[in-house]
Write a protein that holds these residues in place. Structure first.
Motif, short mmCIF file in Angstrom:
data_model
loop_
_atom_site.label_atom_id
_atom_site.label_comp_id
_atom_site.label_asym_id
_atom_site.label_seq_id
_atom_site.Cartn_x
_atom_site.Cartn_y
_atom_site.Cartn_z
N UNK A 177 0.93 -1.22 -0.01
CA UNK A 177 0.09 -0.03 0.07
C UNK A 177 0.80 1.28 0.09
N UNK A 178 2.01 1.09 -0.79
CA UNK A 178 3.00 2.25 -0.73
C UNK A 178 2.27 3.38 -1.86
N UNK A 179 2.25 4.52 -1.40
CA UNK A 179 1.98 5.44 -2.48
C UNK A 179 3.06 5.87 -3.56
N UNK A 180 2.77 5.35 -4.78
CA UNK A 180 3.95 5.39 -5.61
C UNK A 180 3.36 5.92 -7.05
N UNK A 181 4.31 6.23 -7.95
CA UNK A 181 3.99 6.64 -9.19
C UNK A 181 5.08 6.15 -10.17
N UNK A 182 4.64 5.57 -11.34
CA UNK A 182 5.74 5.45 -12.59
C UNK A 182 5.94 6.69 -13.35
N UNK A 183 7.00 7.11 -13.24
CA UNK A 183 7.60 8.34 -13.86
C UNK A 183 7.77 8.04 -15.34
N UNK A 184 8.71 6.98 -15.62
CA UNK A 184 9.02 6.73 -17.00
C UNK A 184 9.59 5.39 -17.03
N UNK A 185 9.37 4.71 -18.34
CA UNK A 185 9.92 3.29 -18.61
C UNK A 185 10.37 3.17 -20.10
N UNK A 186 11.41 2.56 -20.16
CA UNK A 186 11.76 2.28 -21.50
C UNK A 186 12.33 0.71 -21.41
N UNK A 187 11.65 -0.09 -22.43
CA UNK A 187 12.09 -1.38 -22.68
C UNK A 187 13.05 -1.79 -23.73
N UNK A 188 13.88 -2.49 -23.71
CA UNK A 188 14.81 -2.70 -24.91
C UNK A 188 14.04 -3.52 -25.98
N UNK A 189 13.41 -3.00 -26.63
CA UNK A 189 12.50 -3.73 -27.65
C UNK A 189 13.52 -4.34 -28.69
N UNK A 190 13.11 -5.78 -28.93
CA UNK A 190 14.14 -6.34 -29.82
C UNK A 190 13.20 -7.23 -30.99
N UNK A 191 12.39 -6.37 -31.37
CA UNK A 191 11.56 -7.15 -32.57
C UNK A 191 10.57 -8.26 -31.92
N UNK A 192 10.40 -9.17 -32.68
CA UNK A 192 9.84 -10.40 -32.25
C UNK A 192 10.55 -11.49 -31.35
N UNK A 193 11.75 -10.94 -31.03
CA UNK A 193 12.48 -11.63 -29.86
C UNK A 193 12.48 -11.33 -28.55
N UNK A 194 13.15 -11.87 -27.52
CA UNK A 194 13.03 -11.51 -26.15
C UNK A 194 13.41 -10.11 -25.81
N UNK A 195 12.93 -9.14 -25.00
CA UNK A 195 13.41 -7.65 -24.86
C UNK A 195 14.66 -7.82 -24.02
N UNK A 196 15.48 -7.03 -24.17
CA UNK A 196 16.98 -7.03 -23.66
C UNK A 196 17.36 -5.99 -22.55
N UNK A 197 16.59 -5.05 -22.27
CA UNK A 197 17.04 -4.06 -21.18
C UNK A 197 15.54 -3.31 -20.59
N UNK A 198 16.04 -2.59 -19.62
CA UNK A 198 15.01 -2.23 -18.87
C UNK A 198 15.61 -0.67 -18.22
N UNK A 199 14.95 0.23 -18.24
CA UNK A 199 15.16 1.57 -17.57
C UNK A 199 13.74 2.06 -16.90
#
Length: 493
Positions: A242-264
């Motif tokens: 029950x923590x008051x939180x917000x997502x500010x931004x997200x970037x996933x390392x998209x790799x087409x039709x393969x597994x994603x490669x990163x996160x920020x």
């Protein structure tokens, strides 16, 4: 005494004649069945593996891999064509006396990210293209499959696959077998209505994951490091407390039709919750290192605490948007689905085998929406739609929309001539020379490019041959023997 000597000579000669005949037959048979140029095969494989061991750690781009293959061909004066879709095509016309023999096409995927792991398969295709074995028309295609997007498969000219063409798709895996069927693939997405607001929190945590080796989506998905699930676990933890939180931004390392490669990703919260949350992240980092570091040497999971007011994000997604994203990621998860008791299990499969795969490939944030692409694979419409409907129900639960954007049909080959002849050839030429002289026939528990190949001509006879380790050379030799004999295995006797 002389008569005795002559008698001994007679019996020696009589004894040696069958031995010489057997030896001669053995030499003749070996000459007819050992068609793979092992020196060329090994040289091509070793050259790729050396690139994998270099400082670069592999090929740096698709063009880098294409240049490698074309340079190899140029050095051997081997003719080829590079089409506008990035395929490298080696096409040998039929020899005069085999003009009426059915043509054969050998297909391998060319993807610079997986090339080192697939070195043996690429080497097999190269050796088959180079071989001077007399045959009907023989085409070897290195298909452009960068990022698993199948650009080369979709773009290949129809002229290469006729109704009479025998197509052998070759790849690598954890076992060796022949397949005549594989999963369909659906492209879907969840759209979360999003709203931005001013940041109400006084601290933030910036999470980063890098160094993930991607791969083609398959039944091993549960063993793949998943940056999307990592974000999901962090958001779910905060919500459960029950923590008051917000997502500010997200970037996933998209790799087409393969597994994603990163996160920020940056998550804002209040300072009195920070210590507990960073303690949880520390535990997740240790769990990731334990699970994945041996197979992903460059994997790095870190976080940064942001306390300076000037460095804090000004705008964040609202609590409602953050909650919806948290719920969607918790409910729609990447993973394999398996048959259970009561399912209509196809012949050859059993409880516990994979019938479908769900994979989130990206998170695409925007000011008024967050889009989550999801790839679904399944054995047929009924099992695929089971997963699709679960995803749709989750989207509706959180008042989000769910759409299907594309579909590639299941590959099913109901013909048995190529599979039967290929298995028979394998058994004839590899008898006693490999650990498994019987080639298992089954169907794949994942999607393969055979679906694209079948779309080119539904009448073509297509098989998928998966190989592991040292068995690749035996399969490559079998392909050459098949091309030469086309079912006339009497020449191997």
């Amino acid at each position: 005494m002389n008569k005795v000597f002559k008698s001994i000579k007679f019996w020696i000669v009589l004894f040696l004649i069958p031995t010489i005949i057997v030896a001669g037959i053995s030499i003749y048979r070996s000459g007819n069945t050992k068609l793979l140029d092992k020196e060329e095969y090994s040289g091509f494989r070793d050259a790729i593996e050396e690139i994998g061991e270099s400082d670069a750690g592999g090929f740096t781009s698709q063009q880098d891999l294409m240049d490698f293959i074309e340079k190899w061909a140029d050095e051997r004066s081997l003719e080829y064509k590079e089409d506008k879709h990035g395929n490298i095509i080696f096409n040998k016309p039929a020899v005069k006396r085999k003009k009426n023999v059915t043509p054969t096409l050998i297909a391998v995927s060319m993807n610079y990210e997986t090339a080192v792991d697939n070195a043996r398969v690429l080497a097999a295709a190269a050796a088959i293209a180079l071989s001077d074995v007399e045959s009907g028309r023989r085409t070897v295609v290195f298909f452009n499959d960068e990022k698993g997007l199948a650009k080369g498969y979709k773009g290949l000219s129809d002229k290469y696959i006729s109704a009479k063409t025998k197509v052998i798709y070759l790849d690598r895996g954890s076992s060796t077998y022949l397949s005549t069927g594989s999963f369909q693939q659906r492209y879907t997405s969840v759209t979360i209505p999003a709203e931005l607001e001013e940041n109400p929190c006084d601290t933030a945590i910036k999470v980063s994951i890098t160094g993930i080796r991607s791969g083609i989506i398959g039944p091993g998905i549960n063993k793949q490091p998943d940056p999307v699930s990592a974000l999901s676990s962090l958001l779910t933890r905060l919500k459960s407390k029950s923590v008051d939180c917000r997502l500010a931004d997200v970037t996933i390392g998209d790799n087409g039709n393969m597994y994603p490669v990163s996160l920020e990703a940056t998550i804002t919260l209040n300072s009195y919750n920070q210590a507990s949350f960073t303690g949880y992240i520390d535990k997740r980092i240790k769990a990731w290192e334990k699970s994945y570091s041996s197979d992903h040497e460059d994997l790095l999971f870190t976080y940064e605490q942001i306390e300076n007011e000037e460095d804090m994000p000004e705008m964040v997604y609202s609590a409602d948007t953050t909650d919806k994203l948290t719920g969607i990621l918790y409910t729609i998860r990447s993973g394999a689905y398996r048959y259970s008791e009561g399912d209509a299990i196809p012949e050859g499969k059993e409880v516990g085998d994979v019938y479908g795969i769900n994979c989130i490939t990206n998170i695409q944030p925007d000011e008024d929406r967050i889009t989550i692409p999801v790839i679904i694979q399944g054995v047929d419409d009924s099992f695929t739609e089971r997963i699709l409907n679960d995803n749709k129900a989750a989207a509706e639960l959180y008042e989000c929309s769910y759409t299907e954007t594309g579909k590639v049909n299941t590959f099913i080959n109901n013909k048995n001539k190529l599979s039967r002849t290929f298995k028979n050839t394998y058994e004839k030429v590899n008898d006693g020379s490999v650990s498994e002289s019987i080639l298992e026939e089954t169907t794949d528990s994942f999607f393969t490019p055979c679906s694209y190949l079948q779309e080119k001509n539904g009448k073509a006879d297509i098989i998928h041959v998966r190989t592991k380790g040292s068995s690749v050379s035996g399969i490559a030799n079998t392909i050459l023997c098949y091309i030469k004999a086309k079912g006339n295995t009497s020449i191997f006797k």
